[in-house]
Scaffold this motif. Sequence first.
Motif, PDB file in Angstrom:
ATOM      1  N   ASP A 161     -51.281 -47.239   3.468  1.00 18.86           N
ATOM      2  CA  ASP A 161     -51.443 -47.983   2.220  1.00 18.86           C
ATOM      3  C   ASP A 161     -52.795 -48.668   2.087  1.00 18.86           C
ATOM      4  O   ASP A 161     -53.059 -49.314   1.081  1.00 18.86           O
ATOM      5  CB  ASP A 161     -50.339 -49.034   2.093  1.00 18.86           C
ATOM      6  CG  ASP A 161     -48.957 -48.413   2.073  1.00 18.86           C
ATOM      7  OD1 ASP A 161     -48.800 -47.327   1.482  1.00 18.86           O
ATOM      8  OD2 ASP A 161     -48.036 -49.004   2.669  1.00 18.86           O
ATOM      9  N   ASP A 174     -54.939 -53.422   0.649  1.00 21.27           N
ATOM     10  CA  ASP A 174     -54.605 -52.152   0.006  1.00 21.27           C
ATOM     11  C   ASP A 174     -55.826 -51.243  -0.024  1.00 21.27           C
ATOM     12  O   ASP A 174     -56.875 -51.572   0.538  1.00 21.27           O
ATOM     13  CB  ASP A 174     -53.999 -52.384  -1.387  1.00 21.27           C
ATOM     14  CG  ASP A 174     -54.952 -53.039  -2.372  1.00 21.27           C
ATOM     15  OD1 ASP A 174     -56.181 -53.004  -2.168  1.00 21.27           O
ATOM     16  OD2 ASP A 174     -54.460 -53.580  -3.386  1.00 21.27           O
ATOM     17  N   ARG A 175     -55.709 -50.107  -0.685  1.00 18.73           N
ATOM     18  CA  ARG A 175     -56.812 -49.138  -0.703  1.00 18.73           C
ATOM     19  C   ARG A 175     -58.051 -49.658  -1.420  1.00 18.73           C
ATOM     20  O   ARG A 175     -59.130 -49.110  -1.252  1.00 18.73           O
ATOM     21  CB  ARG A 175     -56.332 -47.837  -1.344  1.00 18.73           C
ATOM     22  CG  ARG A 175     -55.349 -47.102  -0.474  1.00 18.73           C
ATOM     23  CD  ARG A 175     -55.034 -45.729  -1.012  1.00 18.73           C
ATOM     24  NE  ARG A 175     -54.154 -45.040  -0.106  1.00 18.73           N
ATOM     25  CZ  ARG A 175     -52.910 -44.699  -0.410  1.00 18.73           C
ATOM     26  NH1 ARG A 175     -52.412 -44.963  -1.600  1.00 18.73           N
ATOM     27  NH2 ARG A 175     -52.174 -44.075   0.486  1.00 18.73           N
TER      28      ARG A 175
END
Length: 193
Positions: free
Chosen positions: A152, A170-171
């Motif tokens: 993720d 997160d990304r």
Amino acid sequence: MTDERVLTWQVTESGGQETSWVELGASRLSARGEALGTSPRSYRLTYQLETAEEYVTTRLRVVAQGAGETRRLDLRRTAEGWTVDGVPRPDLADALDCDLGLSPLTNTMPIRRHGLHEEPGRHRFLMAFVAVPELVVRPSVQTYTHLETTADGARVRYESGDFASDLSVDREGLVVDYPQLGTRIRAERTQYR
């Protein structure tokens, strides 16, 4: 194209929560947010954050309200250096970023600038740290280290003095979980053309 997200964190350290409306560009970030806390005492805080290219802070405006008091801060970074409410701060000369206390949002700028949400690296920074709810600004040496890429996003270690925490991001490099500080509970995303 601008990518806007509405992020909300349950901030355990302050006994409250923070919601931030974040606009991410190719190498810029702007945000406005509101935080409510009960520790070290009850407060309501609003802020506006602007960065230039490479996610370098240009301005952070903060208003903190508590029982019978309101504090304001205007922190700026220009080619001439940093100012706090118009007063020059040469002790912050080497800082590129602000760090708003009790807020997971401002960890984003150094992480994105150095791609620590995508690849290995370790970087040491001087930050313009803003204590909350006092809004006192002081220099703070911090280190960020990419630990691993995950399905993720990534895990990035944050260190300052004797304190260390392994952040999950997160990304996009936005904090999802910051042990000892807070956890994101909501994220909405809108794209504008």
